[in-house]
Every structure is written in structure tokens, then in C-alpha cells.
Design a protein around this motif. Structure first.
Motif, PDB file in Angstrom:
ATOM      1  N   SER A  29      11.360 -14.811   0.062  1.00 34.89           N
ATOM      2  CA  SER A  29      10.589 -15.853   0.729  1.00 34.89           C
ATOM      3  C   SER A  29       9.913 -15.390   2.005  1.00 34.89           C
ATOM      4  N   GLU A  30      10.156 -14.159   2.463  1.00 41.74           N
ATOM      5  CA  GLU A  30       9.536 -13.676   3.690  1.00 41.74           C
ATOM      6  C   GLU A  30       8.044 -13.448   3.478  1.00 41.74           C
ATOM      7  N   PRO A  31       7.183 -13.932   4.420  1.00 43.69           N
ATOM      8  CA  PRO A  31       5.746 -13.723   4.280  1.00 43.69           C
ATOM      9  C   PRO A  31       5.368 -12.273   4.543  1.00 43.69           C
ATOM     10  N   TYR A  32       4.235 -11.877   4.032  1.00 49.67           N
ATOM     11  CA  TYR A  32       3.750 -10.509   4.239  1.00 49.67           C
ATOM     12  C   TYR A  32       3.232 -10.368   5.667  1.00 49.67           C
ATOM     13  N   VAL A  33       3.710  -9.353   6.369  1.00 48.16           N
ATOM     14  CA  VAL A  33       3.306  -9.113   7.753  1.00 48.16           C
ATOM     15  C   VAL A  33       2.592  -7.759   7.806  1.00 48.16           C
ATOM     16  N   PRO A  34       1.273  -7.766   8.037  1.00 46.79           N
ATOM     17  CA  PRO A  34       0.548  -6.487   8.085  1.00 46.79           C
ATOM     18  C   PRO A  34       0.928  -5.682   9.314  1.00 46.79           C
ATOM     19  N   GLU A  35       0.950  -4.379   9.173  1.00 41.37           N
ATOM     20  CA  GLU A  35       1.290  -3.484  10.271  1.00 41.37           C
ATOM     21  C   GLU A  35       0.067  -2.664  10.668  1.00 41.37           C
ATOM     22  N   TRP A  36      -0.012  -2.325  11.964  1.00 43.87           N
ATOM     23  CA  TRP A  36      -1.108  -1.490  12.441  1.00 43.87           C
ATOM     24  C   TRP A  36      -0.865  -0.054  12.007  1.00 43.87           C
ATOM     25  N   GLN A  37      -1.889   0.541  11.443  1.00 44.95           N
ATOM     26  CA  GLN A  37      -1.843   1.940  11.044  1.00 44.95           C
ATOM     27  C   GLN A  37      -2.905   2.709  11.813  1.00 44.95           C
ATOM     28  N   THR A  38      -2.698   3.999  11.964  1.00 50.27           N
ATOM     29  CA  THR A  38      -3.609   4.835  12.747  1.00 50.27           C
ATOM     30  C   THR A  38      -4.294   5.850  11.840  1.00 50.27           C
ATOM     31  N   TYR A  39      -5.603   5.969  12.028  1.00 49.59           N
ATOM     32  CA  TYR A  39      -6.373   6.992  11.287  1.00 49.59           C
ATOM     33  C   TYR A  39      -6.958   7.969  12.300  1.00 49.59           C
ATOM     34  N   THR A  40      -6.754   9.265  12.082  1.00 48.57           N
ATOM     35  CA  THR A  40      -7.277  10.304  12.954  1.00 48.57           C
ATOM     36  C   THR A  40      -8.419  11.023  12.259  1.00 48.57           C
ATOM     37  N   VAL A  41      -9.530  11.137  12.957  1.00 50.29           N
ATOM     38  CA  VAL A  41     -10.739  11.728  12.390  1.00 50.29           C
ATOM     39  C   VAL A  41     -10.541  13.225  12.176  1.00 50.29           C
ATOM     40  N   GLU A  42     -10.908  13.676  10.990  1.00 48.24           N
ATOM     41  CA  GLU A  42     -10.841  15.083  10.656  1.00 48.24           C
ATOM     42  C   GLU A  42     -12.244  15.623  10.410  1.00 48.24           C
TER      43      GLU A  42
END
Length: 556
Positions: free
Chosen positions: A181-194
Motif C-alpha cells: 500500500s505504500e505510494p511510489y516516492v521518486p528519488e533524485w538521481q544525478t547524471y554526470t556529463v561525459e
């Protein structure tokens, strides 16, 4: 050591009592056994149902009264033996097993009845034996609890039909139900430019965006270069929904400022981000050794901080003429510290101790202006006319004026006052004499740069009274009017320049006296106390830097 061994294992003997009692006394069609494990008090109870045939009669088939009574008697004696010792004299011959120490005990041997080796041990009815084996194993823990038997077992719970339906699919496991029953909680992700990365490709591969959505996002972003001109090592943060598509994108220009992009049903929405930092103060101390700018940078001040400091001091201090090697200065700077980066530097106070000038200035937070500790402003009042008394205005400021002889437009970018030759001319405000010269058309002239950034020019003079580089104050006599150069009569040609552009001296807004007084002065001096103390003691909680610059004295 003695054991009661006969016919059945001891555990099955102990079980005969409840089994026989339920069968013969209750006469139930179904045998219900409540099981409680005495070794685990918190173990849940189970219910075992043993169905009988529809045409069965109360009781158990093949159980005769005599064998059943005998089974009850044996079970009772076996149970008693587990609770307290049973005298040997009360035991039957079939309940005694030979052990080695019996022969050495005359007392026990005398108490024992003579054995009849040929007497056959009584045997239990096979039906009772079979029933004990089937049910006894399940009920083995019931008798181990001593007095906690099931003689008075009952239930007082009233369970409705609706409640029973909740368990149609089996028992509920609490941990699993909560997780489901727990709702979906989005998490912050990091993208590093290559190297080789482009936002358009990255957005399609990692953010679940189509090419059209990428273009719409770039058009909505106030500074699309943040996404189109990447540098290797840059990074940004993003959130994805359960389907792996973009929810939000966070781009930071620096530690303080950035943009938050959120994706919704109507497209993307862009909001600005401004992080608050922790205000920190730093004190820098140095000695002039060459140019003031290089000496200030040698203390650790950044280029931006040196520029702000120079802008504050230049209203009173001519860096080229007034500074000397060995002059000392201290600067108190405040900035916002975010993630270890110092942003938005602000000069709070400065003290300059020189061979030609001593100056102390403190910033007033109410109007962001600088004042002396006594509340005197760097922008003093500016007089409208540069002389005492009244003289007729003979020619107005007129950029569209026509020449009286040629008829061509000949702008007049000053104001002329008709006055006798030798009339005293005064400085309208504090400043520094920038030029003193003689021009074929302008005659003898003076140019003064004032502390508020304005300039004034005086033409057709008969005699200048100051020299280039001199410091002048408001009301000080600087020249005598005349009729030199191209002039039709004795007069003073007076010009005011703002940002190096001539304006109408009779209409332009001029600075008024900004000196503090009354409650404003008291509040300013109270706030200035800790800043002046820091300049005096050199202690603000941070290290004090000093210069080591070496440059030539003639550097500007």
C-alpha cells in the motif's frame, strides 16, 4: 533408573486418558483437539478435525468397555508417575523393568511380588492403540502443561460473516500489506556529463522523453545553453516516475542559482531556484606595495571584491596620486557561503591609513551607502550654482540652438552666467581637480571630478586657483571668472556631466546631503560598532591576510 514400558511407548500411554474421555463421555461425531505447546507459550493454536462417516454412531468402533477402562487406568497411573513418585509396592509386575541395582537392594526385593515369568502382559485393544497413535501425536503437548487441560475450553468471540470473508484467501501478513500500500516516492538521481554527450540523446535514453518534448523544454528554458553547451564533468539531477519517464529536472548555474523543470500534462513548467547561504565575514589586511589593486589582491581578495573596494574608495581616494608605498589598509568583507563557495561579496567596512590621507568608511545596511563613523556621507550636497550671490543667466543649455550668423544648429551644452571679470568661482561639491588648461576657443578652463561621479567644467576663466590633482571641498574657491577664448563678453560657461555626458545644470537632479542624523545616526553607529572593532583588533574568527606584492611605484 526406572521406566514404565509396556506395550506402547510412554507418550502414547499418557495420551490415552484424554482420548478415551472424549470418545466415551462426549460421544462427539467430530474430535476437536486444542493444541498448546507448553514449551512455546506464544505459539498459535491449531484445530484438528477428524470427520466420521454420516452413519457412524457415538463412540469409536472396535472399542470395548473393558479395554478402554483399562487404557484409562494405565494412562492415569502413567500420568501420576510423571507428577510424583509411585511406591514400588503399588506397581504391577508388568510395570517393572529389571535393572541391575534391584538385586543389591534387599528392601526393594522384599517389597516386590514374585514374578510369574509365564504370565502374559495385558494388551490394549488395537482400536485404542490405533487412535492413540493417530491423535496422540498432535495432542502430545496438551498434557505437558499440567493443570492447563482442555476440560473447560470454550470461546466467547462473536465473529460476523463479513469478518470471516476477509480471510477467504488466507491469513494477512502485515509487512506485505504495508509494503503493497505504500505510494511510489521518486528519488533524485544525478547524471554526470561525459565526453560526446548531448542532451537530446541523453533525454531520450535516460529520461523517457521524445525529440519533440526535448525541443519544447529547450524553448521553455530561459538559458538553454545550460543544456546545449555542456562541459565534461558537469552534472544535474532528475526524477523519474514509475514508468521511467521524467518528472522533474534540476539545473544549477552555480551554487546559488538554477532552474527547476517539472513535467506535467500541459507540458513543462520552469521555476527559478535561489539557495540561501550562510553569511560569513572575512577580514583582509595589507600594505600598499605598488598599485593598490595588486596589493589588495595579494591579501586574498578576489577580483570582484577588489573592484567593489576600489569603487568605494575612489570617491575620496585618488589611487594614482594619493597612495604611497607603505600605506596600510584593512577590509571587512561579508559573503554568502554555499557548499564551500563564497558568493555575492559585500564590503562592510574599510580603513585606509596613508601618508596623504586617513579614511574610515562603514556600510549602512538601511540604504547600502557608505558613511564615516560620524555619519557623514560620501555623497555630500551638490550646489546648483558654483558661485555666491545672484548673476543673470545669459544663455541656457540648448542642444538645438542655431548659430546667430550661419543659421546652422550649434548646440550649447552649458549654461552661461553674465558676471564681471574676476568674480570668484567655487567648487559645487567635493572632488578632485582633473584638468587645468588653456584652449583657443574655451580659454582658460578647469575640469573637476566629484565624489559622486559627476564632473563639472568651467570655461573662459581669467585665472585658475587650483592645480591638477588638487583635492577640493564644497564651497572652496577654485578660479576667477573672465572673458578668455572665443567669448562675446565677460561670463562663466558652466557644464555638468553625468556619465561623461553634458546635461542641463539647472534641471538635472543633484545629490542632496546624505549625512545621517537623529535616530538614523544612532542606529547606524550602533550597527557599526562590531565592524569598527573588527577593523581595530583584526579578529573576526578568520585568518588575516597580508600582501606580499611587488610592483613599481608608478603602476596605476
Amino acid at each position: 533408573m526406572m521406566r514404565i514400558l509396556h506395550s506402547l511407548p510412554r507418550t502414547h500411554k499418557l495420551l490415552l486418558l484424554p482420548v478415551a474421555t472424549m470418545v466415551t463421555v462426549l460421544g462427539a461425531h467430530k474430535i476437536v483437539t486444542a493444541v498448546e505447546d507448553a514449551r512455546h507459550d506464544r505459539q498459535t493454536q491449531d484445530t484438528v478435525l477428524v470427520p466420521l462417516e454420516a452413519d457412524a454412531t457415538p463412540g469409536v468402533p472396535a472399542l470395548n468397555p473393558a479395554p478402554v477402562s483399562e487404557a484409562i487406568h494405565l494412562a492415569s497411573r502413567a500420568m501420576d508417575a510423571t507428577r510424583e513418585p509411585v511406591p514400588v509396592s503399588e506397581l504391577a509386575a508388568t510395570e517393572i523393568v529389571d535393572v541391575s541395582f534391584l538385586e543389591s537392594s534387599p528392601e526393594i526385593a522384599a517389597a516386590l511380588p514374585a514374578r510369574d515369568e509365564e504370565a502374559s502382559a495385558p494388551r490394549l485393544d488395537e482400536g485404542a492403540r490405533h487412535l492413540a497413535i493417530v491423535i496422540g501425536t498432535v495432542a502430545s503437548g496438551m498434557l505437558a502443561a499440567d493443570e492447563r487441560l482442555v476440560a473447560d475450553a470454550t470461546s466467547y468471540e462473536d465473529i460476523s460473516e463479513d469478518e470471516l470473508e476477509l480471510f477467504d484467501e488466507g491469513p494477512i501478513v502485515l509487512e506485505e500489506e504495508i509494503a503493497a500500500s505504500e505510494p511510489y516516492v521518486p528519488e533524485w538521481q544525478t547524471y554526470t556529463v561525459e565526453s560526446g554527450d548531448t542532451f537530446a540523446i541523453m533525454a531520450q535514453e535516460h529520461l523517457g522523453m521524445g525529440y519533440g518534448e526535448v525541443m519544447n523544454l529547450l524553448e521553455s528554458l530561459p538559458e538553454p545553453r545550460l543544456l546545449t553547451h555542456w562541459r565534461v564533468g558537469q552534472h544535474f539531477e532528475y526524477q523519474l516516475d514509475e514508468q521511467g519517464e521524467l518528472l522533474a529536472l534540476r539545473l544549477m548555474k552555480n551554487a546559488r542559482d538554477g532552474y527547476l523543470i517539472e513535467r506535467g500534462e500541459q507540458g513543462v513548467e520552469v521555476a527559478t531556484i535561489e539557495r540561501a547561504g550562510e553569511a560569513t565575514q572575512r577580514l583582509y589586511a595589507g600594505t600598499v606595495n605598488g598599485s593598490f589593486a595588486r596589493s589588495a589582491q595579494a591579501t586574498g581578495l578576489t577580483s570582484a571584491e577588489v573592484a567593489r573596494l576600489s569603487h568605494v574608495l575612489e570617491k575620496k581616494l585618488d589611487f594614482r596620486r594619493d597612495t604611497r608605498r607603505g600605506d596600510r589598509f584593512r577590509v571587512l568583507v561579508e559573503s554568502d557561503l554555499i557548499d564551500g563557495e563564497s558568493l555575492d561579496p559585500r564590503v562592510l567596512a574599510v580603513r585606509y591609513e596613508g601618508a596623504r590621507m586617513n579614511l574610515t568608511l562603514v556600510r549602512n545596511s538601511d540604504d547600502n551607502r557608505f558613511y564615516t563613523p560620524d555619519g557623514e556621507s560620501l555623497d555630500p550636497a551638490f550646489d546648483r550654482r558654483p558661485f555666491d550671490g545672484y548673476y543673470r543667466l545669459s544663455s541656457h543649455f540648448n542642444p538645438r540652438r542655431r548659430h546667430p550668423v550661419t543659421g546652422r544648429i550649434s548646440p550649447h551644452k552649458g549654461t552661461d552666467f553674465a558676471m564681471p571679470t574676476g568674480t570668484p568661482v567655487n567648487a559645487p561639491a567635493d572632488g578632485r581637480v582633473e584638468k587645468v588648461g588653456n584652449h583657443p576657443a574655451a580659454g582658460r578652463y578647469i575640469v573637476i571630478r566629484h565624489d559622486n561621479g559627476y564632473k563639472t567644467r568651467y570655461l573662459h576663466l581669467s585665472r585658475p586657483l587650483v592645480s591638477r590633482g588638487d583635492r577640493v571641498t564644497r564651497g572652496e574657491r577654485i578660479a576667477l571668472s573672465g572673458n578668455t577664448g572665443r567669448s562675446t563678453g565677460p561670463h562663466l560657461h558652466y557644464e555638468v556631466l553625468v556619465n561623461n555626458r553634458q546635461v542641463d545644470a539647472m534641471k538635472v537632479d543633484l545629490p542632496e546631503s546624505q549625512s545621517l542624523s537623529g535616530e538614523a545616526l544612532v542606529a547606524f553607529q550602533r550597527a557599526a560598532e562590531p565592524m569598527l572593532a573588527a577593523l581595530e583588533s583584526g579578529e573576526t574568527g578568520t585568518a588575516v591576510a597580508s600582501t606580499a606584492a611587488e610592483a613599481s611605484d608608478d603602476e596605476g
